[in-house]
Design an enzyme around this catalytic site. Structure first.
Site, PDB file in Angstrom:
ATOM      1  N   GLU A  99      11.674  44.086 -14.455  1.00 56.02           N
ATOM      2  CA  GLU A  99      10.409  43.399 -14.190  1.00 56.02           C
ATOM      3  C   GLU A  99       9.546  44.314 -13.323  1.00 56.02           C
ATOM      4  O   GLU A  99       9.932  44.696 -12.221  1.00 56.02           O
ATOM      5  CB  GLU A  99      10.650  42.074 -13.461  1.00 56.02           C
ATOM      6  CG  GLU A  99       9.374  41.265 -13.339  1.00 56.02           C
ATOM      7  CD  GLU A  99       9.553  39.959 -12.571  1.00 56.02           C
ATOM      8  OE1 GLU A  99      10.188  39.966 -11.512  1.00 56.02           O
ATOM      9  OE2 GLU A  99       9.027  38.941 -13.034  1.00 56.02           O
ATOM     10  N   PRO A 113       5.719  32.206  -3.356  1.00 55.14           N
ATOM     11  CA  PRO A 113       5.269  33.602  -3.355  1.00 55.14           C
ATOM     12  C   PRO A 113       3.742  33.688  -3.331  1.00 55.14           C
ATOM     13  O   PRO A 113       3.041  32.676  -3.275  1.00 55.14           O
ATOM     14  CB  PRO A 113       5.815  34.125  -4.678  1.00 55.14           C
ATOM     15  CG  PRO A 113       5.720  32.952  -5.589  1.00 55.14           C
ATOM     16  CD  PRO A 113       5.945  31.725  -4.741  1.00 55.14           C
ATOM     17  N   TRP A 114       3.258  34.917  -3.462  1.00 59.25           N
ATOM     18  CA  TRP A 114       1.828  35.178  -3.310  1.00 59.25           C
ATOM     19  C   TRP A 114       1.081  35.214  -4.637  1.00 59.25           C
ATOM     20  O   TRP A 114      -0.126  35.296  -4.649  1.00 59.25           O
ATOM     21  CB  TRP A 114       1.626  36.531  -2.603  1.00 59.25           C
ATOM     22  CG  TRP A 114       2.625  37.568  -3.042  1.00 59.25           C
ATOM     23  CD1 TRP A 114       3.772  37.914  -2.378  1.00 59.25           C
ATOM     24  CD2 TRP A 114       2.602  38.334  -4.257  1.00 59.25           C
ATOM     25  NE1 TRP A 114       4.457  38.858  -3.107  1.00 59.25           N
ATOM     26  CE2 TRP A 114       3.765  39.134  -4.256  1.00 59.25           C
ATOM     27  CE3 TRP A 114       1.723  38.435  -5.332  1.00 59.25           C
ATOM     28  CZ2 TRP A 114       4.071  40.018  -5.300  1.00 59.25           C
ATOM     29  CZ3 TRP A 114       2.029  39.302  -6.365  1.00 59.25           C
ATOM     30  CH2 TRP A 114       3.190  40.079  -6.339  1.00 59.25           C
ATOM     31  N   LYS A 173       6.818  26.997   3.255  1.00 61.45           N
ATOM     32  CA  LYS A 173       6.684  28.345   3.833  1.00 61.45           C
ATOM     33  C   LYS A 173       5.955  29.192   2.796  1.00 61.45           C
ATOM     34  O   LYS A 173       6.552  29.719   1.856  1.00 61.45           O
ATOM     35  CB  LYS A 173       8.082  28.912   4.118  1.00 61.45           C
ATOM     36  CG  LYS A 173       8.143  29.921   5.248  1.00 61.45           C
ATOM     37  CD  LYS A 173       7.304  31.152   5.046  1.00 61.45           C
ATOM     38  CE  LYS A 173       7.972  32.167   4.147  1.00 61.45           C
ATOM     39  NZ  LYS A 173       7.078  33.306   3.821  1.00 61.45           N
ATOM     40  N   PRO A 174       4.619  29.322   2.948  1.00 60.07           N
ATOM     41  CA  PRO A 174       3.884  30.152   1.993  1.00 60.07           C
ATOM     42  C   PRO A 174       4.160  31.632   2.252  1.00 60.07           C
ATOM     43  O   PRO A 174       4.728  31.992   3.280  1.00 60.07           O
ATOM     44  CB  PRO A 174       2.420  29.817   2.272  1.00 60.07           C
ATOM     45  CG  PRO A 174       2.380  29.112   3.578  1.00 60.07           C
ATOM     46  CD  PRO A 174       3.761  28.762   4.001  1.00 60.07           C
ATOM     47  N   ALA A 175       3.734  32.480   1.304  1.00 56.41           N
ATOM     48  CA  ALA A 175       3.974  33.919   1.448  1.00 56.41           C
ATOM     49  C   ALA A 175       3.097  34.498   2.555  1.00 56.41           C
ATOM     50  O   ALA A 175       1.969  34.053   2.765  1.00 56.41           O
ATOM     51  CB  ALA A 175       3.688  34.622   0.127  1.00 56.41           C
ATOM     52  N   GLU A 176       3.605  35.523   3.203  1.00 52.28           N
ATOM     53  CA  GLU A 176       2.855  36.162   4.290  1.00 52.28           C
ATOM     54  C   GLU A 176       1.598  36.855   3.786  1.00 52.28           C
ATOM     55  O   GLU A 176       0.666  37.108   4.540  1.00 52.28           O
ATOM     56  CB  GLU A 176       3.753  37.146   5.057  1.00 52.28           C
ATOM     57  CG  GLU A 176       4.554  38.126   4.201  1.00 52.28           C
ATOM     58  CD  GLU A 176       5.912  37.574   3.754  1.00 52.28           C
ATOM     59  OE1 GLU A 176       5.962  36.398   3.315  1.00 52.28           O
ATOM     60  OE2 GLU A 176       6.894  38.325   3.820  1.00 52.28           O
ATOM     61  N   SER A 212      11.383  36.889  -6.082  1.00 57.03           N
ATOM     62  CA  SER A 212      12.204  37.958  -6.665  1.00 57.03           C
ATOM     63  C   SER A 212      13.671  37.544  -6.778  1.00 57.03           C
ATOM     64  O   SER A 212      14.138  36.647  -6.066  1.00 57.03           O
ATOM     65  CB  SER A 212      12.077  39.214  -5.818  1.00 57.03           C
ATOM     66  OG  SER A 212      12.547  38.951  -4.515  1.00 57.03           O
ATOM     67  N   LYS A 258       1.393  47.568  -0.692  1.00 55.90           N
ATOM     68  CA  LYS A 258       2.870  47.621  -0.804  1.00 55.90           C
ATOM     69  C   LYS A 258       3.288  47.400  -2.264  1.00 55.90           C
ATOM     70  O   LYS A 258       4.129  48.122  -2.811  1.00 55.90           O
ATOM     71  CB  LYS A 258       3.471  46.551   0.112  1.00 55.90           C
ATOM     72  CG  LYS A 258       4.974  46.530   0.152  1.00 55.90           C
ATOM     73  CD  LYS A 258       5.476  45.476   1.127  1.00 55.90           C
ATOM     74  CE  LYS A 258       6.572  44.666   0.469  1.00 55.90           C
ATOM     75  NZ  LYS A 258       6.749  43.334   0.938  1.00 55.90           N
ATOM     76  N   GLN A 259       2.680  46.393  -2.924  1.00 57.33           N
ATOM     77  CA  GLN A 259       3.015  46.127  -4.337  1.00 57.33           C
ATOM     78  C   GLN A 259       2.552  47.284  -5.217  1.00 57.33           C
ATOM     79  O   GLN A 259       3.203  47.623  -6.199  1.00 57.33           O
ATOM     80  CB  GLN A 259       2.369  44.821  -4.794  1.00 57.33           C
ATOM     81  CG  GLN A 259       3.116  43.578  -4.360  1.00 57.33           C
ATOM     82  CD  GLN A 259       4.549  43.527  -4.875  1.00 57.33           C
ATOM     83  OE1 GLN A 259       4.819  43.776  -6.041  1.00 57.33           O
ATOM     84  NE2 GLN A 259       5.482  43.216  -3.991  1.00 57.33           N
TER      85      GLN A 259
HETATM   86  P1  NAD Z   1       9.843  37.863  -2.403  1.00 57.83           P
HETATM   87  O1  NAD Z   1      10.734  37.203  -3.365  1.00 57.83           O
HETATM   88  O2  NAD Z   1      10.516  38.689  -1.344  1.00 57.83           O
HETATM   89  O3  NAD Z   1       8.934  36.783  -1.613  1.00 57.83           O
HETATM   90  C1  NAD Z   1       8.621  35.504  -2.109  1.00 57.83           C
HETATM   91  C2  NAD Z   1       8.699  34.498  -0.967  1.00 57.83           C
HETATM   92  O4  NAD Z   1      10.008  34.515  -0.410  1.00 57.83           O
HETATM   93  C3  NAD Z   1       7.740  34.780   0.193  1.00 57.83           C
HETATM   94  O5  NAD Z   1       7.291  33.550   0.732  1.00 57.83           O
HETATM   95  C4  NAD Z   1       8.632  35.473   1.194  1.00 57.83           C
HETATM   96  O6  NAD Z   1       8.183  35.349   2.524  1.00 57.83           O
HETATM   97  C5  NAD Z   1       9.939  34.725   1.006  1.00 57.83           C
HETATM   98  N1  NAD Z   1      11.118  35.471   1.441  1.00 57.83           N
HETATM   99  C6  NAD Z   1      11.310  36.817   1.408  1.00 57.83           C
HETATM  100  N2  NAD Z   1      12.533  37.110   1.926  1.00 57.83           N
HETATM  101  C7  NAD Z   1      13.113  35.943   2.277  1.00 57.83           C
HETATM  102  C8  NAD Z   1      14.371  35.604   2.857  1.00 57.83           C
HETATM  103  N3  NAD Z   1      15.277  36.526   3.196  1.00 57.83           N
HETATM  104  N4  NAD Z   1      14.645  34.304   3.066  1.00 57.83           N
HETATM  105  C9  NAD Z   1      13.757  33.351   2.731  1.00 57.83           C
HETATM  106  N5  NAD Z   1      12.536  33.611   2.200  1.00 57.83           N
HETATM  107  C10 NAD Z   1      12.219  34.899   1.968  1.00 57.83           C
HETATM  108  O7  NAD Z   1       8.793  38.692  -3.165  1.00 57.83           O
HETATM  109  P2  NAD Z   1       7.903  39.912  -2.658  1.00 57.83           P
HETATM  110  O8  NAD Z   1       8.649  40.843  -1.755  1.00 57.83           O
HETATM  111  O9  NAD Z   1       6.665  39.343  -2.123  1.00 57.83           O
HETATM  112  O10 NAD Z   1       7.662  40.638  -4.051  1.00 57.83           O
HETATM  113  C11 NAD Z   1       8.669  41.524  -4.559  1.00 57.83           C
HETATM  114  C12 NAD Z   1       8.882  41.326  -6.027  1.00 57.83           C
HETATM  115  O11 NAD Z   1       9.319  39.993  -6.296  1.00 57.83           O
HETATM  116  C13 NAD Z   1       7.661  41.437  -6.908  1.00 57.83           C
HETATM  117  O12 NAD Z   1       7.253  42.701  -7.150  1.00 57.83           O
HETATM  118  C14 NAD Z   1       8.133  40.692  -8.145  1.00 57.83           C
HETATM  119  O13 NAD Z   1       8.937  41.485  -8.958  1.00 57.83           O
HETATM  120  C15 NAD Z   1       8.921  39.584  -7.573  1.00 57.83           C
HETATM  121  N6  NAD Z   1       8.108  38.351  -7.489  1.00 57.83           N
HETATM  122  C16 NAD Z   1       8.283  37.443  -8.451  1.00 57.83           C
HETATM  123  C17 NAD Z   1       7.545  36.279  -8.427  1.00 57.83           C
HETATM  124  C18 NAD Z   1       7.703  35.245  -9.492  1.00 57.83           C
HETATM  125  O14 NAD Z   1       6.806  34.443  -9.703  1.00 57.83           O
HETATM  126  N7  NAD Z   1       8.819  35.199 -10.154  1.00 57.83           N
HETATM  127  C19 NAD Z   1       6.633  36.044  -7.416  1.00 57.83           C
HETATM  128  C20 NAD Z   1       6.481  36.998  -6.410  1.00 57.83           C
HETATM  129  C21 NAD Z   1       7.237  38.135  -6.465  1.00 57.83           C
END
Ligand code: NAD
Length: 481
Positions: A383, A152-153, A177-180, A231, A331-332
């Site tokens: 959360e 994630p980011w 695969k880092p976050a976008e 998430s 967005k966040q």
């Molecule tokens: P996310 O979980 O959607 O994204 C995290 C990573 O997963 C990113 O690299 C993203 O590109 C990837 N991803 C997203 N959809 C995917 C899919 N279908 N298949 C494979 N990979 C996928 O998180 P977000 O949308 O960036 O943030 C949303 C919420 O998630 C936040 O508000 C928070 O509550 C939670 N979050 C939690 C953490 C943590 O450390 N636990 C970290 C980031 C976000």
């Protein structure tokens, strides 16, 4: 503006070669809203190539490298990260909106993970086992093969260090695969890995959207282990995709972590941990202490002190090293504002003031402290992933345990008391992956195993424990009479 980089940020790294992709995505500085650069929008085809490159590295130079040499590569990589700590810090400040001090701490943690796992690479081994007469039985600890890392980011450097570092130490070849929203430090790390002597294909990096590159990696038949932080919903999707190939998954999905403060605690010592564990990284921390449980006799006093601390915090652009930077994206910010709609008439104890001169396009929110809050209130259950804490009063130890365990999450807990028996009782009773007593580590050090139960996920990263997760055990039973 971005500094001059030793790689093209719109490229991906596959088999040691930096390549352009068909499509790109914009990368935005959340402190200002300005566009920083474009990054790759990796595709399923790119992921196929990255997985094939990783498998080739496993079958070739990386797979054949002795553990001692693998460890040396990682240790060299840690030194290169240290040498470039300023560049890592600048990139994370621009890309994630992370205050300079926090970004620097994350860069130092990334170096420390490389050192830790570099040193551990040749120290994890099998055992000999007593069995029947005429047999010799032993176990071999082997890499899974190709490991996928979806990051994630919020803490890109720390999470890359703990998952990619441990996977490489055990001899796996990685596809990252880092976050976008935040991928520059992942690309710099991969660039330095080449310099440190990791063979081509040992690390491959494909930035892109979750639903495209992420889903392609999670569902790829050539991946043998997946590590995901993010998430709950995405974790569920990834586990479902991985299940099709019967691939093991480590999931770290966040939490609603409590710190519990008893009347006999040293409040002066506790105060900075209580506040900072909620506000660090603008609350975008999986192990953020978003619920503070306070024994009723000290509730008013502690609520007042925490309110004062909130009012004294400074919000600002990340490069000015404020206490609170922006969220990672608009967005966040709008997601958080929607969730905060549930606050209703919950008493607001304090809010950090918003300076008049914040850049208009930044993703800033004001930290908020609410209380007293009922334990089942949505703000005490969901959360939020922002700089918001709720205070919950309690009377007895049993009640505190019940409230602390009363969410669907179970990542970290903090306990503040000078009663030794109570410390031990709570350490056992709290349903979390980590318990901190008279301190709070927000994820803890590199050495400390980390992970959750319930909706916080499963599997453990960090420490030596992670090396077991990033390897598999083979039993050899030889009958020799
Ligand atoms: P996310 O979980 O959607 O994204 C995290 C990573 O997963 C990113 O690299 C993203 O590109 C990837 N991803 C997203 N959809 C995917 C899919 N279908 N298949 C494979 N990979 C996928 O998180 P977000 O949308 O960036 O943030 C949303 C919420 O998630 C936040 O508000 C928070 O509550 C939670 N979050 C939690 C953490 C943590 O450390 N636990 C970290 C980031 C976000």
């Amino acid at each position: 503006m971005l500094p001059i980089l030793p790689f093209d940020p719109s490229h991906i790294l596959i088999a040691g070669t930096w390549r352009a992709t068909d499509r790109v995505l914009p990368l935005v500085n959340p402190s200002t809203g300005d566009r920083l650069c474009t990054i790759a929008r990796g595709s399923e085809t790119n992921i196929d190539a990255a997985v094939a490159a990783a498998q080739a590295a496993r079958d070739g130079a990386w797979g054949q490298m002795p553990a001692l040499e693998r460890g040396r590569c990682l240790t060299r990589l840690g030194q290169l990260v240290l040498d470039d700590v300023d560049l890592f810090t600048t990139l994370e400040t621009l890309d994630v909106g992370k205050p300079v001090t926090q970004a620097r701490n994350d860069a130092l943690a990334l170096a420390r993970y490389c050192e830790f796992y570099g040193g551990a690479a040749d120290k994890v081994h099998g055992q000999t086992l007593p069995y029947l007469d005429g047999y010799t039985v032993y176990t071999l600890r082997e890499p899974h093969g190709v490991t996928g890392h979806i990051v994630p980011w919020n803490y890109p450097m720390q999470i890359i260090g703990r998952s990619v570092g441990a996977a490489l130490a055990m001899g796996n070849a990685c596809v990252l695969k880092p976050a976008e929203d935040a991928c520059l430090t992942a690309l710099l790390f991969a660039h330095l890995a080449q310099e440190a002597g990791l063979p081509d294909g040992a690390i491959n990096v494909v930035p892109g959207l979750g639903a495209e590159a992420g889903a392609a990696l999670a569902g790829h038949a050539g991946v043998h282990h997946l590590s995901f932080t993010g998430s709950v919903d995405t974790g569920r999707t990834i586990q479902t995709l991985a299940a099709r190939n019967v691939v093991p998954v480590t999931l770290e999905l966040g939490g609603k972590s409590p710190q519990i403060v008893f009347a006999d605690a040293d409040l002066e010592a506790a105060l900075p941990f209580l506040v900072n564990a909620g506000l660090q990284n603008a609350g975008q921390t999986c192990s953020a202490a978003s619920r503070i449980l306070i024994q009723r006799t000290i509730y008013d006093d502690l609520a007042r002190r925490m309110g004062d601390a909130y009012r004294a915090k400074r919000i600002g652009p990340a490069d000015s090293d404020p206490d609170i930077g922006p969220l990672v994206s608009l967005k966040q910010k709008s997601r958080l504002e929607t969730l905060l709609g549930a606050a209703g008439d919950l008493p607001l104890i304090a809010e950090t003031p918003r300076p008049a001169d914040l850049p208009a396009g930044g993703a800033y929110v004001q930290p908020r402290l609410y209380g007293p809050t009922a334990p089942d209130h949505p703000l005490a259950q969901d959360e939020l992933f922002g700089p918001v804490q709720v205070l919950i009063p309690f009377d007895t130890e049993d009640e505190a345990i019940q409230i602390a365990n009363g969410t669907s999450y179970g990542l970290v807990a903090g306990v503040w008391t000078n009663d030794g028996g109570r410390q031990m009782r709570l350490a056992k009773a709290l349903k979390t992956g980590q318990v901190f007593i008279n301190n709070y580590g927000a994820g803890g050090g590199v050495e400390l195993p980390f992970g959750g139960i319930g909706k916080s996920g499963h599997g453990r990263e960090k420490g030596v424990e992670a090396l077991y997760g990033f390897s598999t055990l083979k039993t050899v039973a030889a009958k020799h009479g």
